[in-house]
Design a protein around this motif. Structure first.
Motif: not given
Length: 451
Positions: A209-224
Motif C-alpha cells: 500500500g505504501l508503494a502505491i500511495l507514494a507513486w500516486r502522491l508523486s503525480r500531485h503538486d501537494w508537497l514542497s
C-alpha cells in the motif's frame, strides 16, 4: 423545516455520503482483516490469542500518536486550503510526512527496548514472554509502515480525496487476508510461521500500500521543500496546539486499555482471549464512526477557515443522526446474533461463551461511544482541542474505567461488560451536552488558546 432547508440538508447528506463511503469501506476492510487476523490466531489456541491481546494496548499507543498527528495534518492543511494559502499547504504536507515517520520510528524503538517490563506489568506470565515477543517484534515494523501509510492518507483527505485511501485500505486488507493463512499455517509441505506469520503478513500488505500511495502522491503538486524552515517556525505552534491535545486524547485510550487489560488478566487466560476478540469486534462495528472522524474534520476545517458556522451546525447534526441510528441498529442486531458470531470468531468453547456475553452487553452501547468520538474529532477540527482532550479524558477516566472496575469487583466478567456499557452511555450523554453548549457560542469557543 422549510423547503430550502430540506433541500440543503439533502444536498449536504449526499455530499457527506460521497466523502464518507470510501472511507467506511476502507475502514471496514482494514479493521475487518484485523478481526480475521485474530480469528486465524484463535485457531492456533488460547495462548497465542492471549499473547496477541497483550500487544493491543501498545499497538493502540502507536496508533494514538499517529492519529493525533494525522488530525493536526488534516486540520492545518484543510484550513490553509480554505484560506487559499496553497504554498503553505504544500510545505505543511512535506513537514508532517518527514516528522511523522521519524516520531513513530523513535516510539517503536522505545517499545521494542522496554517490551518485557511493560508486558509483565500488564499481567502477562513470564513464560509467555517469548511467545509475545515473537509476534511483537515484526508487529512493530508493521506499525511503522502502517503509520507512514496513514500520514499519506491524511494528506489525501486534507485535499478532499477520500477515494484513494479507501481503495488502498481495501487493497492492503485483501493482500493481508491472502497472506495470513499462508504465513500462519503454511501450505502443502511448507510449514507456516505460526503467530509471527500474522505480523509479517501485515508488514508485506502495508508495504504494498505504501508503494502505491507514494507513486500516486508523486503525480500531485501537494508537497514542497522550499521554505520548510520558515514554515516550521510559523506552523510549529499551531501544529503543537492541535496535535498535542489530540495526541493526548488519542494516547488516553491505550492507557485505559492497559488498565482494563490488567483487570481482565486477573480473571483468567480465556477471559483475556475473549476480551481481545471483543476489542477487535468493537473497532469493526465502529467503522462508520471512524470513517466520519476521517472524512468530516477536513470539511469542518474548511468551514472553520471560511467562517461558515451555519454549515458546521448542519454537518454535525447530520453526522450525529447517522451515528446514533446506525450504531444502535447494528449493535442490537449483533447482540441478537451474539452466539453465532462468537462461534465464528472463537475456537475454544469457553472463549466463545465469554465473547458472546461481552457482545450482548457492549455492542449496543457503541451508539453513545460513537457520539463521543465524533464530538472529540469535531473539536480538534473546529479550534477547541483542549475541550476535546478533556472530553476524551472524562470518557475514559471518569465514566468508562470506574464503571468497568466496579463491575469486575461486583460480578467478574459479566460486571466488566455491564460496566463498560454503562461507561460508554454516560460518556455519550456528556459529549452531547458539551457539543450543545459549545456550539451555542462558537466564537467564544474558538477563542480557546491553541498552544
Amino acid at each position: 423545516m422549510s423547503r430550502n432547508d430540506s433541500t440543503a440538508t439533502s444536498s449536504l447528506g449526499a455530499t457527506l455520503w460521497r466523502q464518507t463511503w470510501p472511507m467506511a469501506i476502507g475502514v471496514l476492510s482494514l479493521l475487518g482483516f484485523q478481526l480475521v487476523d485474530s480469528a486465524f490466531i484463535a485457531r492456533l489456541g488460547t495462548a497465542p490469542l492471549a499473547a496477541q491481546t497483550f500487544t493491543f494496548p501498545l499497538g493502540f499507543l502507536i496508533i494514538g500518536v499517529q492519529v493525533g498527528m494525522g488530525i493536526a495534518i488534516a486540520a492545518l492543511i484543510s484550513r490553509a486550503l480554505g484560506a487559499g494559502e496553497l504554498d503553505s499547504a504544500r510545505r505543511l504536507g512535506s513537514l508532517v510526512l518527514i516528522s511523522g515517520a521519524g516520531v513513530i520510528a523513535l516510539l517503536a524503538l522505545l517499545l521494542w527496548w522496554w517490551q518485557a517490563p511493560i508486558f509483565l506489568h500488564l499481567g502477562a506470565a513470564p513464560e509467555s514472554l517469548s511467545l509475545i515477543r515473537s509476534y511483537w517484534n515484526p508487529q512493530l515494523v508493521a506499525a511503522w509502515v502502517g503509520a507512514c501509510l496513514y500520514f499519506g492518507y491524511s494528506l489525501f483527505r486534507a485535499h478532499g480525496d477520500t477515494r484513494l485511501p479507501g481503495i488502498l485500505m481495501v487493497a492492503t486488507s485483501v493482500a493481508n487476508l491472502v497472506l495470513d493463512p499462508l504465513l500462519i499455517f503454511g501450505i502443502g509441505p511448507w510449514e507456516g510461521l505460526g503467530l509471527p506469520g500474522a505480523a509479517i503478513a501485515t508488514v508485506l500488505a502495508f508495504g504494498l500500500g505504501l508503494a502505491i500511495l507514494a507513486w500516486r502522491l508523486s503525480r500531485h503538486d501537494w508537497l514542497s521543500t522550499r521554505g520548510l524552515t520558515g514554515e516550521l517556525r510559523v506552523s510549529v505552534r499551531p501544529f503543537a496546539g492541535i496535535a498535542g491535545p489530540a495526541m493526548i486524547s488519542q494516547l488516553m485510550p491505550p492507557l485505559a486499555a492497559m488498565l482494563a487489560l490488567s483487570a481482565v488478566a486477573g480473571l483468567g487466560e480465556s477471559q483475556v482471549a475473549a476480551w481481545g476478540l471483543a476489542n477487535r469486534l468493537e473497532t469493526v462495528s465502529l467503522m462508520v464512526v471512524l470513517a466520519l472522524t476521517m472524512s468530516l474534520p477536513p470539511w469542518l476545517g474548511r468551514c472553520y477557515g471560511a467562517g461558515d458556522w451555519q454549515q458546521v451546525h448542519r454537518l454535525l447534526r447530520l453526522a450525529l443522526r447517522v451515528v446514533i441510528i446506525w450504531q444502535l441498529a447494528l449493535g442490537l442486531i449483533l447482540a441478537v446474533a451474539a452466539p453465532w458470531l462468537a462461534q465464528a470468531l472463537a475456537g475454544n468453547p469457553e472463549v466463545r461463551d465469554d465473547l458472546a456475553m461481552l457482545i450482548r452487553f457492549m455492542l449496543p452501547s457503541y451508539a453513545a461511544l460513537g457520539v463521543c468520538m465524533l464530538v472529540v474529532s469535531a473539536g480538534n477540527a473546529l479550534g477547541w482541542p483542549l475541550r476535546a482532550m478533556l472530553m476524551s479524558a472524562a470518557r475514559l477516566f471518569v465514566f468508562y474505567l470506574p464503571c468497568l472496575w466496579a463491575g469486575v469487583w461486583l460480578a467478574g466478567l459479566v460486571g466488566l461488560a455491564a460496566g463498560a456499557a454503562l461507561g460508554n452511555l454516560l460518556a455519550g450523554l456528556a459529549a452531547w451536552w458539551l457539543l450543545r453548549r459549545v456550539l451555542a457560542s462558537p466564537r467564544r469557543a474558538v477563542a480557546e488558546p491553541a498552544g
